[in-house]
Design a protein around this motif. Structure first.
Motif, short mmCIF file in Angstrom:
data_model
loop_
_atom_site.label_atom_id
_atom_site.label_comp_id
_atom_site.label_asym_id
_atom_site.label_seq_id
_atom_site.Cartn_x
_atom_site.Cartn_y
_atom_site.Cartn_z
N GLN A 34 0.83 -1.20 0.00
CA GLN A 34 0.00 0.00 0.00
C GLN A 34 0.87 1.25 0.00
N PRO A 35 0.46 2.29 -0.72
CA PRO A 35 1.20 3.56 -0.65
C PRO A 35 1.21 4.09 0.78
N LEU A 36 2.34 4.61 1.19
CA LEU A 36 2.48 5.17 2.53
C LEU A 36 2.36 6.69 2.44
N ALA A 37 1.42 7.25 3.18
CA ALA A 37 1.19 8.69 3.17
C ALA A 37 1.53 9.28 4.54
N ILE A 38 2.28 10.37 4.52
CA ILE A 38 2.57 11.12 5.75
C ILE A 38 1.80 12.43 5.69
N VAL A 39 1.00 12.69 6.72
CA VAL A 39 0.22 13.92 6.80
C VAL A 39 0.84 14.82 7.86
N VAL A 40 1.15 16.04 7.47
CA VAL A 40 1.68 17.03 8.40
C VAL A 40 0.55 18.00 8.73
N SER A 41 0.14 18.04 9.99
CA SER A 41 -0.95 18.93 10.39
C SER A 41 -0.87 19.21 11.88
N THR A 42 -1.48 20.31 12.28
CA THR A 42 -1.62 20.57 13.71
C THR A 42 -2.64 19.59 14.27
N ALA A 43 -2.64 19.43 15.59
CA ALA A 43 -3.61 18.54 16.23
C ALA A 43 -5.03 19.02 15.95
N GLU A 44 -5.22 20.34 15.88
CA GLU A 44 -6.55 20.91 15.63
C GLU A 44 -7.06 20.54 14.25
N ALA A 45 -6.17 20.48 13.28
CA ALA A 45 -6.57 20.20 11.90
C ALA A 45 -6.62 18.71 11.58
N ALA A 46 -6.27 17.87 12.55
CA ALA A 46 -6.18 16.43 12.28
C ALA A 46 -7.51 15.83 11.87
N ASP A 47 -8.63 16.42 12.33
CA ASP A 47 -9.95 15.88 11.99
C ASP A 47 -10.22 15.90 10.49
N PHE A 48 -9.55 16.78 9.77
CA PHE A 48 -9.76 16.85 8.33
C PHE A 48 -9.16 15.64 7.61
N PHE A 49 -8.27 14.91 8.28
CA PHE A 49 -7.57 13.80 7.64
C PHE A 49 -7.96 12.49 8.33
N ALA A 50 -9.22 12.12 8.14
CA ALA A 50 -9.75 10.93 8.80
C ALA A 50 -9.07 9.67 8.26
N GLU A 51 -8.81 8.73 9.17
CA GLU A 51 -8.18 7.47 8.76
C GLU A 51 -9.01 6.74 7.72
N GLU A 52 -10.35 6.89 7.84
CA GLU A 52 -11.23 6.19 6.90
C GLU A 52 -10.99 6.64 5.46
N ALA A 53 -10.70 7.92 5.26
CA ALA A 53 -10.47 8.43 3.91
C ALA A 53 -9.23 7.79 3.29
N PHE A 54 -8.18 7.63 4.09
CA PHE A 54 -6.95 7.01 3.59
C PHE A 54 -7.16 5.51 3.37
N ALA A 55 -7.95 4.89 4.27
CA ALA A 55 -8.25 3.47 4.10
C ALA A 55 -9.01 3.22 2.81
N MET A 56 -10.00 4.08 2.51
CA MET A 56 -10.77 3.93 1.29
C MET A 56 -9.91 4.13 0.05
N ALA A 57 -8.84 4.91 0.19
CA ALA A 57 -7.94 5.13 -0.95
C ALA A 57 -6.83 4.09 -1.02
N GLY A 58 -6.84 3.12 -0.08
CA GLY A 58 -5.83 2.08 -0.09
C GLY A 58 -4.47 2.55 0.36
N CYS A 59 -4.45 3.57 1.25
CA CYS A 59 -3.18 4.12 1.73
C CYS A 59 -2.97 3.80 3.21
N THR A 60 -1.72 3.69 3.60
CA THR A 60 -1.35 3.61 5.01
C THR A 60 -1.02 5.02 5.48
N LEU A 61 -1.56 5.40 6.64
CA LEU A 61 -1.43 6.77 7.12
C LEU A 61 -0.46 6.87 8.29
N LEU A 62 0.46 7.82 8.20
CA LEU A 62 1.30 8.22 9.33
C LEU A 62 1.10 9.72 9.54
#
Length: 464
Positions: free
Chosen positions: A4-32
């Motif tokens: 699976q493609p590995l994606a790294i998301v850089v965000s503040t803790a406040e903005a983390a809600d915009f990057f839901a794990e489900e969205a990355f799962a649906m795209a077939g990506c592993t999220l860090l």
């Protein structure tokens, strides 16, 4: 799972809600996740990611030089996240090599489509999210987790769930509107909660103990509306509202002659709240003010008198991580109303529901969940979901990122005879839709720069 493609998301803790794990799962990506540029750099060194998702700025510092370095040295795909006032920076990021750009706020569905497009994962896979893997491990170890997703739900504000910056701004605006008696105009798509916002303003004001009277302009015939709006009618809506609140629901369906009758009531402003001797006016409509004015459904003088405090409600597809929280909250609330235990909603079913576009917004979401809860068991699976929701997910998974379906373009016949500016807007928006919501790709199709589209959309937002 290693492929699976590995994606790294850089965000503040406040903005983390915009990057839901489900969205990355649906795209077939592993999220860090990384919360600082240093953390992201260290992760890039140790994990060799396929994709980097970064804001344009962190703590006031531009990340465009970092973007340039990543593209030159590591050949990492990059998605940049921009705010509405960063149009020029977004255009510069695209120029130096960003693969796509997302503007706040964006939905899980929009994020998933962008991830699929950039990483080339055309079909959705269902990898377990990190939280789900932790729950499975705990269960296998004989130590079930103490709390599930429902226990981490945010507290409602004014009876509504909303954690995105746009929703928090609207909640603050409710408090401001409640402290005065100026008229309020609330517009948004069907099912976005226009009446709920109106009621919240009333309940937060000093008028909360007075009547809250709703007049639905689309449900009543013109004669009845005229009678209801007559100040001389002791049993009419104006009289019943007294010193409370009169909600004119779907005011764009009200005859313009009757809009003129309401002008004196709308014009009575009072500060602080409660000082007026008559009802406070709140109006709602599903069209934008620009559309209603262009179609002759709204008198200009009535609109300018009414448009003191305006609320533009975002559709669910633009509310990011809110959708998952709303789904879990409504599942709990509906189950309680039905007198049953709340079923477990997580994994693939939650991912599908979170990335569905919800054209009917909250109304459709609540009714869909109620139907599911009437027939499902202790766990909601994808088999319990309605066919139309599953079909949309399947089409979204199979549709190529650059497909130009006729449904996205729509029928252009209604544009004949309309102003050129309206036609331009319709064509641009249709092209963006056909490109999966990507402005940079739409710009390539239209042979203009992305910044041109960003500026036009910013102008339309001001008009709306």
């Amino acid at each position: 799972m290693d492929d699976q493609p590995l994606a790294i998301v850089v965000s503040t803790a406040e903005a983390a809600d915009f990057f839901a794990e489900e969205a990355f799962a649906m795209a077939g990506c592993t999220l860090l996740r990384a919360h600082t540029l240093y953390e992201a750099t260290e992760l890039c060194k140790s994990r060799n990611p396929d994709l980097l998702v970064i804001p344009l700025k962190i703590e006031g510092e531009s990340l465009i030089p970092y973007l340039t370095m990543c593209k030159a040295e590591k050949q990492i795909s990059v998605i940049v996240i921009a705010e509405s006032d960063q149009i020029n920076d977004a255009a510069e990021a695209m120029r130096v090599g960003a693969d796509d750009c997302l503007f706040h706020p964006f939905s899980n569905a929009r994020l998933t489509r962008t991830l699929r497009s950039v990483t080339g994962t055309g079909t959705a896979r269902q990898p377990a999210t990190a939280s789900h893997r932790a729950e499975v491990k705990a269960a296998n170890d004989g130590d079930a987790p103490d709390s599930g997703p429902a226990s981490r739900l945010p507290e409602p504000v004014h009876g509504m769930i909303g954690t995105t910056p746009e929703m928090r701004r609207l909640f603050r605006k409710i408090d401001a509107a409640a402290s005065v008696s100026d008229p309020v105009l609330i517009h948004g798509e069907i099912g976005t909660g226009r009446s709920t916002f109106a009621r919240a303003i009333h309940d937060a004001s000093s008028r909360a103990g007075a009547p809250f009277v709703t007049l639905d302009c689309a449900a009543l015939d013109p004669e009845t509306l005229e009678t209801e709006l007559s100040p001389a009618n002791p049993s009419g809506a104006v009289a019943r509202a007294g010193r409370g609140t009169l909600l004119i629901d779907r005011v764009d369906e009200l005859d313009t002659r009757l809009q003129a009758r309401l002008l004196p009531l709308v014009a009575q402003h009072a500060t602080p709240d409660g000082a007026a001797a008559t009802a406070r006016m709140i109006a709602t409509m599903s069209r934008t003010p620009a559309q209603a004015l262009a179609e002759g459904r709204l008198r200009e003088d009535f609109y300018y008198a009414l448009n003191v405090l305006a609320f533009a409600l975002p559709p669910l597809r633009m509310r990011g991580g809110d959708v998952g929280n709303i789904l879990l909250t409504k599942t709990r609330d509906i189950a309680k109303a039905l007198g049953r235990e709340a079923p477990d909603l997580r994994g693939p079913a939650l991912s599908v529901l979170s990335t569905y576009r919800w054209p009917g917004n909250l109304t459709e979401l609540v009714n869909t969940l109620r139907g599911v809860l009437l027939t499902c068991g202790e766990v909601i699976s994808t088999r319990d979901l309605p066919t139309d929701v599953l079909e949309e997910e399947t089409l979204s998974s199979l549709r190529p990122p650059n497909s130009h379906g006729t449904a996205a373009r729509g029928d252009l016949a209604p544009l004949i005879g309309r102003p050129l500016a309206e036609i331009e807007r319709a064509v641009i928006e249709a092209t963006i839709a056909s490109e999966g919501g990507s402005i940079p790709r739409a710009a390539k199709v239209l042979d203009v720069s992305p910044s041109t589209i960003y500026r036009k959309r910013e102008g339309w937002t001001r008009l709306d």
